[in-house]
Design a protein around this motif. Structure first.
Motif, PDB file in Angstrom:
ATOM      1  N   ASN A 310      43.846   6.113  82.327  1.00 43.64           N
ATOM      2  CA  ASN A 310      44.211   7.459  81.867  1.00 43.64           C
ATOM      3  C   ASN A 310      44.399   8.434  83.031  1.00 43.64           C
ATOM      4  N   GLU A 311      43.564   8.305  84.048  1.00 42.23           N
ATOM      5  CA  GLU A 311      43.681   9.185  85.214  1.00 42.23           C
ATOM      6  C   GLU A 311      43.090   8.471  86.411  1.00 42.23           C
ATOM      7  N   ALA A 312      43.624   8.762  87.583  1.00 39.06           N
ATOM      8  CA  ALA A 312      43.177   8.105  88.805  1.00 39.06           C
ATOM      9  C   ALA A 312      42.826   9.135  89.865  1.00 39.06           C
ATOM     10  N   LEU A 313      42.017   8.700  90.831  1.00 39.06           N
ATOM     11  CA  LEU A 313      41.561   9.575  91.902  1.00 39.06           C
ATOM     12  C   LEU A 313      41.394   8.741  93.167  1.00 39.06           C
ATOM     13  N   PHE A 314      42.014   9.154  94.249  1.00 38.98           N
ATOM     14  CA  PHE A 314      41.799   8.512  95.538  1.00 38.98           C
ATOM     15  C   PHE A 314      40.525   9.092  96.163  1.00 38.98           C
ATOM     16  N   ASP A 318      41.523   4.274 101.465  1.00 41.52           N
ATOM     17  CA  ASP A 318      41.116   2.875 101.270  1.00 41.52           C
ATOM     18  C   ASP A 318      40.735   2.542  99.837  1.00 41.52           C
ATOM     19  N   PHE A 319      40.231   3.536  99.096  1.00 43.31           N
ATOM     20  CA  PHE A 319      39.727   3.244  97.758  1.00 43.31           C
ATOM     21  C   PHE A 319      40.245   4.251  96.741  1.00 43.31           C
ATOM     22  N   MET A 320      40.510   3.743  95.550  1.00 44.06           N
ATOM     23  CA  MET A 320      40.958   4.572  94.435  1.00 44.06           C
ATOM     24  C   MET A 320      40.154   4.216  93.199  1.00 44.06           C
ATOM     25  N   LEU A 321      39.844   5.241  92.390  1.00 47.05           N
ATOM     26  CA  LEU A 321      39.151   5.043  91.123  1.00 47.05           C
ATOM     27  C   LEU A 321      40.087   5.360  89.972  1.00 47.05           C
ATOM     28  N   GLY A 322      39.945   4.612  88.880  1.00 48.52           N
ATOM     29  CA  GLY A 322      40.720   4.885  87.683  1.00 48.52           C
ATOM     30  C   GLY A 322      39.826   4.862  86.464  1.00 48.52           C
ATOM     31  N   VAL A 323      39.933   5.892  85.596  1.00 55.20           N
ATOM     32  CA  VAL A 323      39.164   5.908  84.347  1.00 55.20           C
ATOM     33  C   VAL A 323      40.066   5.386  83.235  1.00 55.20           C
ATOM     34  N   SER A 324      39.477   4.618  82.321  1.00 52.07           N
ATOM     35  CA  SER A 324      40.315   3.861  81.386  1.00 52.07           C
ATOM     36  C   SER A 324      40.059   4.213  79.929  1.00 52.07           C
TER      37      SER A 324
END
Length: 580
Positions: A310-314, A318-324
């Motif tokens: 639904n939304e992502a955040l760097f 090197d790393f990225m987070l994504g909420v699902s």
């Protein structure tokens, strides 16, 4: 573009009548020109020696390559034998002796000569014909003096702007005003974007005429052969590329310094590297067939259970987070993905099979919609109105969650999160309220606002874009509104039917100054918070498949040099932000 300005204001005359507003006028003009990208020298209360020295220094600094050079003066001036003189603050009292004028003041011709070294446009602005008693006495007894200033013939490429017509005097400002009448109106117009210099002059003249009931008529002598803008940024700038993705629609766009991430309706994820290297390849008839450099890599996410981001955040490059949708926080190792084997699919896009790590599971199975971070804390929101705070750490290149906490903020799902890194305060919103939460994870304030998006800026505080086209600026802890701006409601020029409910769908910021708003018209609008002015509004393609997709739901700025936005249903556009 090289743009230079010398701005002078003289108030405190020692031997003749003092003035109230010239220094205020000079500071006002100086601030606006600075914000418009000029290299400004601001000087106040100049004596003759300093006036001549600073004018000479400025003239020496002007280069042939300067595209625009501007001189602004506010203060006393006189006309002697059809020549104009600007008066320093130490001008001698007995002005009836014309030698005192010639030797004790600054000849306007010296000003124009100082600017003439530039091959670009030259502008001289004189708010200098102020009303003063001593000139009336001189004029009454000396026929070599005239009231106000006389019009001079401007050299090629130069415009001379007077606050009033030849032979007249100008108002030093009305009661309660901090500026002279002319500069007050001039400052309003040069603060606006999209006006040519000629339009600035005309609009200023019209406003002064209306304010003074035609007693003061701004005048100009113009030998500039082309029109130009004083704007410091072109928005949205050149469309670098409009890339079609093999998808039914784009869900979210986010970026780091080097990468841009896109999540689509088909559970496809795209990573773009080195965006600034993108160039188009045409088929010889002007049609773009593909793009070279910055090519997107399609990721097969392997999320399972038909889950999607639904939304992502760097967190960094090197790393990225994504909420699902299924309630997970996924961790993407960007460098790890680069080492995976890839193949070219039928659409010509490199495809990578990749399984992200599950960093957090809310155990409730509720959808997670928003994500934000501050220092070592990541905040995610759920469909039930819960807000989760995850304490994360990077140990030898491995991201892990050390602890987490949660608080129920709203009965509705949270649509946006913003964090203040300095105070630790958090602002979250649902469809009707914004909530401010302190660093102890307690709600400290709740305000009714039909909110669409929020962000935090070190220079602006918390910025809230509401569904009624208002922008509210809150302090860093959310206790009070510092400012509120109502944007002008414009319908899409290509729509046959007006949209009754216009609202902001996305919000971003560039250079801690320019707000970039996506709307459901659809359009992208840039607003300059320093000058309180709309830079421009770019209207996008209206031929979408449904009202939902006719909105710009995702925007992100990349290295503050490029802007990304969904431009059509399954297209996203890349615009260069051209700044001076």
């Amino acid at each position: 573009m090289a743009r230079k300005a010398l701005v002078i204001g003289n108030n405190d005359y020692t031997n003749i009548k003092q003035l109230k507003n010239p220094i205020n006028d000079a500071r006002t003009i100086s601030r606006i020109l600075n914000l418009k990208g000029f290299d400004v020298t601001l000087l106040e209360n100049l004596k003759l020696e300093a006036f001549l020295r600073k004018l000479n220094e400025f003239g020496e600094s002007v280069q042939e390559s300067e595209e625009l050079v501007l001189f602004y003066y506010a203060g006393h001036s006189v006309q002697l034998m059809d020549s104009n003189y600007l008066l320093p603050v130490d001008i001698m009292k007995d002005l009836a002796i014309h030698e005192n004028i010639e030797s004790g003041s600054v000849y306007l011709g010296d000003v124009t000569n100082a600017l003439n070294k530039s091959n670009g446009e030259k502008i001289v602005i004189l708010d200098a014909c102020r009303s003063h008693d001593f000139t009336q006495e001189i004029i009454a007894t000396n026929d070599i003096f005239n009231k106000g200033l006389c019009e001079i013939e401007s050299s090629h490429g130069m415009a001379v702007i007077y606050s009033t017509q030849p032979g007249n005097t100008a108002s030093d400002g009305t009661k309660g005003s901090n500026n002279g009448c002319f500069t007050e109106e001039l400052s309003k117009n040069i603060s606006q974007y999209g006006l040519t210099f000629s339009e600035v002059v005309v609009k200023t003249r019209e406003a002064v005429l209306a304010k003074t009931n035609y007693k003061q008529i701004p005048w100009s002598s113009n030998s500039i052969s082309r029109d130009f803008y004083l704007d410091n940024i072109v928005f949205p700038g050149d469309l670098i590329a409009e890339i079609e993705l093999p998808s039914n629609g784009i869900d979210t766009i986010s970026s780091s310094y080097s990468n841009v991430f896109i999540s689509t309706q088909k559970r496809q994820l795209f990573i773009f590297y080195f965006v600034s290297n993108i160039t188009s390849i045409e088929d010889g008839r002007g049609n773009v067939i593909r793009y070279r450099g910055g090519c997107p890599h399609m990721l097969e996410p392997r999320l399972g259970n038909e889950d999607y981001i639904n939304e992502a955040l760097f967190l960094n490059d090197d790393f990225m987070l994504g909420v699902s949708e299924k309630g997970y926080v996924y961790l993407y190792d960007i460098q790890g993905m680069l080492t995976e084997d890839c193949y070219i699919d039928s659409s010509g896009i490199p495809r990578i099979d990749y399984t992200p790590q599950i960093l957090f599971d809310d155990q409730a199975g509720e959808s997670l919609f928003c994500i934000s971070s501050v220092e070592n804390h990541v905040f995610v929101s759920g469909s039930s109105g819960a807000l989760y705070k995850l304490e994360v750490s990077d140990v030898n290149g491995k991201i892990k969650v050390n602890s987490f906490d949660s608080i129920v903020v709203s009965k509705n799902h949270i649509t946006s999160i913003a964090c203040n890194e300095l105070s630790g305060a958090i602002c979250v919103s649902d469809e009707h309220y914004i909530y401010f939460i302190d660093n102890n994870f307690s709600i400290i304030n709740e305000i009714f606002v039909r909110t669409s998006n929020i962000l935090h800026s070190d220079s602006l505080g918390f910025v809230v874009a509401s569904n009624d086209y208002n922008i509210c600026f809150f302090d860093d802890v959310g206790q009070k509104i510092k400012n509120k701006v109502s944007l002008e409601l414009k319908q899409h020029p290509l729509r046959d039917v007006c949209i009754s409910d216009l609202y902001v769908t996305s919000l971003d910021i560039v250079d801690e100054r320019y707000l970039v708003l996506g709307t459901n018209k659809p359009s992208i609008l840039m607003y300059d918070t320093s000058l309180n002015s709309i830079v421009n509004e770019k209207f996008l393609d209206i031929h979408m498949t449904s009202p939902f997709y006719s909105s710009v739901y995702d925007l992100c700025s990349y290295q503050e040099e490029y802007l990304f936005s969904r431009s059509k249903l399954n297209h996203f556009g890349i615009w260069r932000l051209d700044k001076i």
